[in-house]
Write an enzyme that holds these catalytic residues in place. Structure first.
Site, mmCIF file in Angstrom:
data_model
loop_
_atom_site.group_PDB
_atom_site.id
_atom_site.type_symbol
_atom_site.label_atom_id
_atom_site.label_comp_id
_atom_site.label_asym_id
_atom_site.label_seq_id
_atom_site.Cartn_x
_atom_site.Cartn_y
_atom_site.Cartn_z
ATOM 1 C CE LYS A 145 63.757 35.163 26.304
ATOM 2 N NZ LYS A 145 64.140 33.942 27.042
ATOM 3 N NE ARG A 146 58.776 43.085 31.256
ATOM 4 C CZ ARG A 146 60.053 43.273 31.548
ATOM 5 N NH1 ARG A 146 60.777 42.277 32.005
ATOM 6 N NH2 ARG A 146 60.620 44.451 31.359
#
Length: 482
Positions: free
Chosen positions: A254-255
């Site tokens: 997700k980063r």
């Protein structure tokens, strides 16, 4: 036998691109052979359930064109297609008890306190390795525990000697020592099945012939095979897809900011381009072609051409591919999608359709529009060095001369259409005996204040109109004179 594949997501939030790729490959494998594609919701892990996630899954499938033949909203005779509903129908309990009768599973009454004494550290991780304690309970002890209402789970009874081999269509035969196979839980104490058990039962009952999933599940496949063997069922074909990494070769997370389908759509990507790009994350056609419609992918997709090496999510390549789709898009469709971005960037009464057509072949994602058209809203504070261009042989001095010559010509110009303006500037070019760029470059800088623009000088002036165009040219003259 008719090919039947399935996509079985857990409703835990946004759809990761790895999950979308699994769905796409399963869809293509089925449709390439005129088979069936099934959507099944695996919601047995209620602790991870996210409200609204099922709607996200259905919407993503619809947006990307991966329309199921059977699913929660299309009963093809194998329903229910939601695992919690199948659990309430007693399907998993029935099959777990069949395994107990065969001696392939057993009830485990061990308390959390006892299980905590069985932990050990393997490769830096603390895991519980069950010791088959409850396998050796007598029938009297089991019956007594049941009468007392003691909670229990049902565990798979795996052998501790020998080995288990399974075949993957990409990786070939993979053999695992049976001593590495834990007696995994099949049915939890709350009656919910584990993922490992439910998907084997469901895949068999739904007639799934090809199972597509990420290669992180390879280590679990021997346990699946032992379940198939225990039931006496035919094992489906396994296709384990390679890992997707970011540009630094780390697992896509997700980063990264673009790990989910919805992230990409919110960033201005087109669903068709996303599908095309994801198809190439691990699979390669037998040609150099890179742009494929979904229909073309169905025709050419051969799962044997899926690679084993990790596939890098090249964000710049996705941008390029999205730009190619935009160039090929019908102008009216493009305008419909671009209009919200244009209205957010421009508040003046301008011809947004013409501006949209200007940028269509020059942007890669819709948010690019703002930085490309902002000069229509207001002239930026630019440096006069922009007027100097070696290739055009322009300088601040030559640009000042051109603009001062053109100002009265443009003030007298009645028709401010692109064609009429270009004719007026072309006449000046011929009169002076210079090249087009010698005149058009300073005019474009004057009316836009930018080095690069989505259109030429006269196209920009047509959009701005006479009053605003002349105002900007006078501003340029004043800047150059200063």
């Amino acid at each position: 036998m008719k090919i039947r594949t399935r996509y079985a997501p857990s409703p835990t939030g946004r759809m990761h691109v790895g999950n979308l790729r699994t769905a796409l490959y399963a869809y293509l494998i089925a449709k390439h052979e005129d088979g069936d594609y099934i959507l099944r919701i695996e919601d047995t892990d209620q602790t991870r359930f996210v409200e609204g996630a099922v709607e996200i899954i259905k919407r993503t499938m619809a947006d990307t064109g991966l329309i199921e033949d059977e699913g929660p909203d299309k009963d093809g005779g194998c329903g229910p297609y939601v695992q919690s509903e199948r659990m309430r129908a007693g399907i998993y309990k029935e099959y777990a008890e069949k395994l107990i009768e065969k001696g392939e599973a057993y009830r485990c009454f061990c308390t959390p306190e006892r299980l905590s004494t069985l932990t050990q550290v393997v490769e830096g991780k603390e895991i519980t390795v069950y010791d088959k304690h409850c396998l050796h309970l007598s029938q009297e002890e089991i019956d007594q525990n049941l009468r007392e209402g003691k909670p229990y789970v049902i565990r798979q009874n795996n052998p501790t000697e020998g080995s288990t081999t399974f075949h993957d269509e990409l990786y070939g035969d993979v053999t695992v020592e049976n001593k590495e196979l834990e007696d995994m839980i099949l049915l939890k104490s709350d009656g919910y099945p584990t993922y490992n058990f439910a998907n084997v039962v469901d895949d068999h009952l739904m007639g799934i012939t090809h199972v597509v999933r990420g290669n992180e599940y390879i280590s679990s496949s021997p346990k699946y095979n032992r379940l198939y063997d225990a039931f006496g069922w035919e094992v489906p074909k396994y296709i384990h897809c390679p890992l997707i990494t970011d540009e630094d070769h780390h697992k896509l997370s997700k980063r990264s900011g673009h790990s989910s389908y919805e992230d990409l759509i919110e960033q201005g990507f087109i669903p068709e381009a996303v599908v095309n790009f994801i198809a190439l994350l691990g699979w390669s056609p037998d040609s150099d072609k890179e742009i494929f419609s979904l229909e073309e992918l169905i025709k050419v997709f051969d799962y044997h051409r899926i690679g084993k090496a990790p596939s890098v999510f090249d964000f710049q390549k996705l941008r390029w591919m999205n730009g190619e789709y935009m160039k090929a898009m019908d102008p009216d469709v493009f305008y419909q999608k671009a209009e919200p971005y244009l209205k957010a960037a421009l508040t003046k009464d301008l011809d947004l359709k013409k501006i949209a057509e200007m940028v269509r072949t020059r942007i890669e994602v819709f948010p690019d529009i703002a930085g490309m058209v902002d000069f229509f809203e207001a002239l930026p504070d630019y440096d006069v060095s922009l007027f100097t261009h070696k290739k055009m042989k322009t300088s601040a001095a030559s640009s000042l001369e051109v603009l001062k010559d053109l100002l009265p010509i443009l003030e007298d110009q009645g028709d401010f259409s692109n064609e009429a303006l270009y004719a007026a500037l072309k006449a000046y070019v011929e009169e002076k005996g210079v090249k087009n760029g010698y005149v058009l470059w300073p005019v474009r800088i004057a009316v836009s204040g930018k080095q690069t623009t989505p259109a030429g000088a006269t196209e920009i002036m047509e959009i701005l109109g006479k009053e605003e165009s002349l105002k900007r040219i006078r501003t340029a003259i004043a800047k150059l004179e200063a």
